[in-house]
Design an enzyme around this catalytic site. Structure first.
Site, PDB file in Angstrom:
ATOM      1  N   HIS A  66       2.315  10.994 -28.734  1.00 41.45           N
ATOM      2  CA  HIS A  66       1.846   9.664 -28.317  1.00 41.45           C
ATOM      3  C   HIS A  66       1.135   8.951 -29.453  1.00 41.45           C
ATOM      4  CE1 HIS A  66       1.821  10.287 -23.643  1.00 41.45           C
ATOM      5  NE2 HIS A  66       2.973   9.860 -24.099  1.00 41.45           N
ATOM      6  N   GLU A  86      12.543  17.005 -24.527  1.00 39.83           N
ATOM      7  CA  GLU A  86      11.790  17.513 -23.357  1.00 39.83           C
ATOM      8  C   GLU A  86      12.326  18.883 -22.932  1.00 39.83           C
ATOM      9  OE1 GLU A  86       9.117  16.017 -22.097  1.00 39.83           O
ATOM     10  OE2 GLU A  86       9.320  13.847 -22.406  1.00 39.83           O
ATOM     11  N   ARG A 129       0.810  -1.236   0.000  1.00 38.92           N
ATOM     12  CA  ARG A 129       0.000   0.000   0.000  1.00 38.92           C
ATOM     13  C   ARG A 129       0.839   1.280   0.000  1.00 38.92           C
ATOM     14  NH1 ARG A 129      -3.278  -3.142   3.460  1.00 38.92           N
ATOM     15  NH2 ARG A 129      -5.008  -4.007   2.245  1.00 38.92           N
ATOM     16  N   GLU A 150      -2.622  17.619 -11.843  1.00 43.17           N
ATOM     17  CA  GLU A 150      -2.977  17.988 -13.211  1.00 43.17           C
ATOM     18  C   GLU A 150      -4.442  18.368 -13.370  1.00 43.17           C
ATOM     19  OE1 GLU A 150      -0.668  15.894 -16.241  1.00 43.17           O
ATOM     20  OE2 GLU A 150      -2.386  16.046 -17.573  1.00 43.17           O
ATOM     21  N   HIS A 200       2.684  16.131 -26.613  1.00 43.62           N
ATOM     22  CA  HIS A 200       2.446  14.735 -26.244  1.00 43.62           C
ATOM     23  C   HIS A 200       1.233  14.116 -26.935  1.00 43.62           C
ATOM     24  CE1 HIS A 200       5.574  15.467 -23.350  1.00 43.62           C
ATOM     25  NE2 HIS A 200       5.476  14.246 -22.856  1.00 43.62           N
ATOM     26  N   ASN A 209       2.358  18.627 -21.123  1.00 42.25           N
ATOM     27  CA  ASN A 209       2.066  17.666 -22.188  1.00 42.25           C
ATOM     28  C   ASN A 209       2.165  18.296 -23.571  1.00 42.25           C
ATOM     29  OD1 ASN A 209       1.521  15.489 -20.435  1.00 42.25           O
ATOM     30  ND2 ASN A 209      -0.471  16.391 -19.971  1.00 42.25           N
ATOM     31  N   LYS A 267       4.699  11.478 -11.182  1.00 45.21           N
ATOM     32  CA  LYS A 267       3.867  10.640 -12.055  1.00 45.21           C
ATOM     33  C   LYS A 267       4.570   9.304 -12.234  1.00 45.21           C
ATOM     34  CE  LYS A 267       1.265  13.736 -15.038  1.00 45.21           C
ATOM     35  NZ  LYS A 267       1.065  14.160 -16.438  1.00 45.21           N
ATOM     36  N   ARG A 306      -0.630  21.912 -14.934  1.00 43.66           N
ATOM     37  CA  ARG A 306       0.341  20.838 -15.191  1.00 43.66           C
ATOM     38  C   ARG A 306       0.161  20.246 -16.596  1.00 43.66           C
ATOM     39  NH1 ARG A 306       2.708  16.133 -11.204  1.00 43.66           N
ATOM     40  NH2 ARG A 306       4.040  15.169 -12.787  1.00 43.66           N
ATOM     41  N   LYS A 312       9.467  22.709 -13.814  1.00 43.68           N
ATOM     42  CA  LYS A 312       8.591  21.594 -13.456  1.00 43.68           C
ATOM     43  C   LYS A 312       8.199  21.676 -11.991  1.00 43.68           C
ATOM     44  CE  LYS A 312       7.296  16.926 -14.147  1.00 43.68           C
ATOM     45  NZ  LYS A 312       7.468  15.687 -14.877  1.00 43.68           N
ATOM     46  N   HIS A 317      10.491   7.998 -27.188  1.00 41.64           N
ATOM     47  CA  HIS A 317       9.562   8.962 -26.578  1.00 41.64           C
ATOM     48  C   HIS A 317      10.015  10.416 -26.770  1.00 41.64           C
ATOM     49  CE1 HIS A 317       6.572  10.612 -23.926  1.00 41.64           C
ATOM     50  NE2 HIS A 317       7.520  11.209 -23.218  1.00 41.64           N
TER      51      HIS A 317
HETATM   52  P1  NAD Z   1      14.825   4.592 -20.784  1.00 44.65           P
HETATM   53  O1  NAD Z   1      14.612   4.528 -19.345  1.00 44.65           O
HETATM   54  O2  NAD Z   1      14.398   3.425 -21.593  1.00 44.65           O
HETATM   55  O3  NAD Z   1      16.362   4.864 -21.073  1.00 44.65           O
HETATM   56  C1  NAD Z   1      16.800   4.947 -22.399  1.00 44.65           C
HETATM   57  C2  NAD Z   1      17.960   3.994 -22.663  1.00 44.65           C
HETATM   58  O4  NAD Z   1      19.136   4.549 -22.096  1.00 44.65           O
HETATM   59  C3  NAD Z   1      17.819   2.612 -22.055  1.00 44.65           C
HETATM   60  O5  NAD Z   1      18.271   1.662 -22.995  1.00 44.65           O
HETATM   61  C4  NAD Z   1      18.754   2.633 -20.857  1.00 44.65           C
HETATM   62  O6  NAD Z   1      19.284   1.373 -20.574  1.00 44.65           O
HETATM   63  C5  NAD Z   1      19.820   3.569 -21.314  1.00 44.65           C
HETATM   64  N1  NAD Z   1      20.497   4.328 -20.260  1.00 44.65           N
HETATM   65  C6  NAD Z   1      19.943   4.931 -19.203  1.00 44.65           C
HETATM   66  N2  NAD Z   1      20.854   5.648 -18.543  1.00 44.65           N
HETATM   67  C7  NAD Z   1      22.030   5.471 -19.179  1.00 44.65           C
HETATM   68  C8  NAD Z   1      23.336   5.972 -18.982  1.00 44.65           C
HETATM   69  N3  NAD Z   1      23.623   6.858 -18.017  1.00 44.65           N
HETATM   70  N4  NAD Z   1      24.305   5.572 -19.833  1.00 44.65           N
HETATM   71  C9  NAD Z   1      24.026   4.718 -20.860  1.00 44.65           C
HETATM   72  N5  NAD Z   1      22.807   4.239 -21.112  1.00 44.65           N
HETATM   73  C10 NAD Z   1      21.806   4.613 -20.273  1.00 44.65           C
HETATM   74  O7  NAD Z   1      14.099   5.851 -21.445  1.00 44.65           O
HETATM   75  P2  NAD Z   1      13.949   7.392 -21.034  1.00 44.65           P
HETATM   76  O8  NAD Z   1      14.001   8.121 -22.312  1.00 44.65           O
HETATM   77  O9  NAD Z   1      14.829   7.777 -19.928  1.00 44.65           O
HETATM   78  O10 NAD Z   1      12.460   7.440 -20.463  1.00 44.65           O
HETATM   79  C11 NAD Z   1      11.348   7.209 -21.287  1.00 44.65           C
HETATM   80  C12 NAD Z   1      10.187   6.829 -20.408  1.00 44.65           C
HETATM   81  O11 NAD Z   1       9.905   7.911 -19.515  1.00 44.65           O
HETATM   82  C13 NAD Z   1       8.912   6.565 -21.170  1.00 44.65           C
HETATM   83  O12 NAD Z   1       8.341   5.377 -20.695  1.00 44.65           O
HETATM   84  C14 NAD Z   1       8.028   7.752 -20.822  1.00 44.65           C
HETATM   85  O13 NAD Z   1       6.659   7.433 -20.833  1.00 44.65           O
HETATM   86  C15 NAD Z   1       8.506   8.093 -19.443  1.00 44.65           C
HETATM   87  N6  NAD Z   1       8.246   9.478 -19.023  1.00 44.65           N
HETATM   88  C16 NAD Z   1       7.657   9.679 -17.824  1.00 44.65           C
HETATM   89  C17 NAD Z   1       7.430  10.959 -17.371  1.00 44.65           C
HETATM   90  C18 NAD Z   1       6.850  11.203 -16.004  1.00 44.65           C
HETATM   91  O14 NAD Z   1       6.533  12.334 -15.664  1.00 44.65           O
HETATM   92  N7  NAD Z   1       6.723  10.176 -15.185  1.00 44.65           N
HETATM   93  C19 NAD Z   1       7.800  12.070 -18.156  1.00 44.65           C
HETATM   94  C20 NAD Z   1       8.411  11.830 -19.384  1.00 44.65           C
HETATM   95  C21 NAD Z   1       8.636  10.525 -19.818  1.00 44.65           C
HETATM   96  N1  GLY Z   2       5.686  14.755 -17.997  1.00 48.50           N
HETATM   97  C1  GLY Z   2       4.428  15.361 -17.691  1.00 48.50           C
HETATM   98  C2  GLY Z   2       4.192  15.576 -16.225  1.00 48.50           C
HETATM   99  O1  GLY Z   2       4.984  15.209 -15.400  1.00 48.50           O
HETATM  100  O2  GLY Z   2       3.180  16.086 -15.866  1.00 48.50           O
END
Ligand code: NAD
Ligand code: GLY
Length: 370
Positions: A253, A186, A122, A238, A249, A246, A144, A242, A228, A267
């Site tokens: 998306h 971003e 939980r 949101e 996005h 997006n 998020k 907030r 942010k 992404h």
């Molecule tokens: P990811 O986590 O897949 O990382 C990208 C790649 O880089 C992976 O292959 C990873 O192994 C590699 N990697 C990571 N750090 C490294 C480093 N220091 N050196 C070498 N390789 C490294 O992708 P991402 O782009 O970081 O994140 C994308 C995800 O984030 C999506 O799922 C998206 O929906 C999510 N996201 C969430 C939010 C939120 O607010 N929660 C906001 C934006 C994106």
């Molecule tokens: N990446 C969008 C948010 O955090 O609201």
């Protein structure tokens, strides 16, 4: 130099620390938060191989028993299957509700481990140590958390704020250039949505940010986190402002969904493309000057990010398929299409009830199939 940007939330405020080699101080920074000196470090295989031992050693040196949980890299890990596997491994470690999880990785690991923390027994606390530019400027901040389902991205999740974020700029030294560009998608988004001066700075110094020059990189990460943090403090769940985060996005998306969330379009690339489309659509609707869309597109393209549908493998996409994805978007209410559009660079707003016929005509002009 280390900067701490506070995320101010009633009773749940936390700092985002930004600096080089913060990982070397992780034991000392994390230890005061733990009630029991034990934690699970969740990372993907690539991050584990490059940086895992160092983090585990530093935590152990700080008197913390750190169990590592290593998962496959890639978006597929952010799934029900990935969540089940991670939850089972956390249960096997017999962590209790006073313990912490550390999410050490990009947005995939941050979103998955954060969601696991939100629901494990939980809810337990977690710390974000983001290792991609995208995670440092965006996903590790703001609480998020989510997994994807076959019906779409991030559809199952929770708001669950971390207790601390450590953005170590030195870990970006090993990040592939394509992933740096994704994070930059971003970064540009923040400038486009709310800070013209930041955008002008990126027009001048964007290449240095991408080259990981210390000063410009720290400046860009800090500015995004400040923006942010302010938006999240005003509107954590949101209800309004907030949603500006997006920008790009809804378009992004939809195209990500059409390409199957794989290597064809990552992404951050989808966000860059989506921002270019959102600006051109804003011009089309008479909301924004054409010159601003051209400038936005130029800055996005300069980072090597796509700005047109024709640049995406799988093109041409069907306009109706893209619109169907957009109607599924979490921002869509009662089927009404909602977009973040722009009046100018640095002046984005939420547009509800966007006309589907105008959108369809725009997508066809952009090269989608009718
Ligand atoms: P990811 O986590 O897949 O990382 C990208 C790649 O880089 C992976 O292959 C990873 O192994 C590699 N990697 C990571 N750090 C490294 C480093 N220091 N050196 C070498 N390789 C490294 O992708 P991402 O782009 O970081 O994140 C994308 C995800 O984030 C999506 O799922 C998206 O929906 C999510 N996201 C969430 C939010 C939120 O607010 N929660 C906001 C934006 C994106
Ligand atoms: N990446 C969008 C948010 O955090 O609201």
């Amino acid at each position: 130099m280390t900067h701490a940007v506070p995320v101010a939330l009633e009773g749940r405020s936390y700092p985002v620390m930004i600096g080089r080699d913060l990982i070397d101080r992780a034991g000392a920074l994390v230890r005061p938060l733990l009630r029991r000196p034990t934690t699970a470090v969740v990372m993907d295989r690539s991050v584990a191989a490059l940086h895992g031992d160092r983090l585990l050693r530093v935590l152990e040196a700080g008197g913390i028993t750190a169990h590592s949980i290593v998962l496959p890299p890639g978006e597929e890990t952010k799934s029900f299957e990935g969540l089940a596997d991670l939850s089972d491994r956390l249960l096997a470690l017999e962590l209790d509700r006073s313990d912490f999880i550390i999410a050490f990785g990009g947005g995939v690991i941050g979103d998955l481990a954060g969601f696991a923390a939100a629901i494990f027994k939980r809810g337990i606390d977690f710390i974000q140590i983001p290792t991609t530019l995208l995670a440092q400027v965006d996903s590790s901040v703001g609480g998020k958390t989510a997994i994807d389902t076959p019906r779409g991205k991030n559809l199952i999740g929770a708001f669950h704020q971390p207790r601390l974020v450590l953005a170590d700029l030195a870990v970006l030294d090993t990040l592939p250039d394509r992933e740096m560009a994704c994070g930059y998608g971003e970064v540009i988004k923040y400038a486009l949505l709310g800070d013209l001066a930041f955008f002008v700075g990126l027009e001048a110094d964007g290449a240095k940010v991408l080259a990981r020059d210390d000063g410009p990189l720290a400046w860009a990460v800090r500015r995004c986190v400040e923006m942010k943090a302010q938006i999240v403090a005003e509107d954590e769940r949101e209800g309004g402002r907030r949603a500006l985060l997006n920008l790009g996005h809804t378009f992004g998306h939809a195209v990500e969904s059409a390409t199957g969330y794989g290597e064809d379009l990552k992404h951050g690339e989808a966000v860059g493309l989506g921002c270019a489309l959102a600006f051109r659509f804003s011009v089309r609707l008479g909301l924004c000057a054409g010159q601003d869309a051209v400038r936005a597109e130029r800055a996005i393209a300069a980072a090597g990010l796509p700005t047109h549908l024709r640049a995406v493998p799988g093109h041409p996409f069907r306009a109706d398929d893209l619109i169907a994805s957009m109607a599924q978007d979490k921002k869509a209410q009662g089927g009404a299409l909602t977009f973040v559009l722009a009046r100018a660079i640095g002046d984005a707003f939420v547009a509800k009830g966007v006309d589907a016929a105008a959108l369809r005509a725009f997508l066809i002009d952009e090269g989608a199939l009718s």
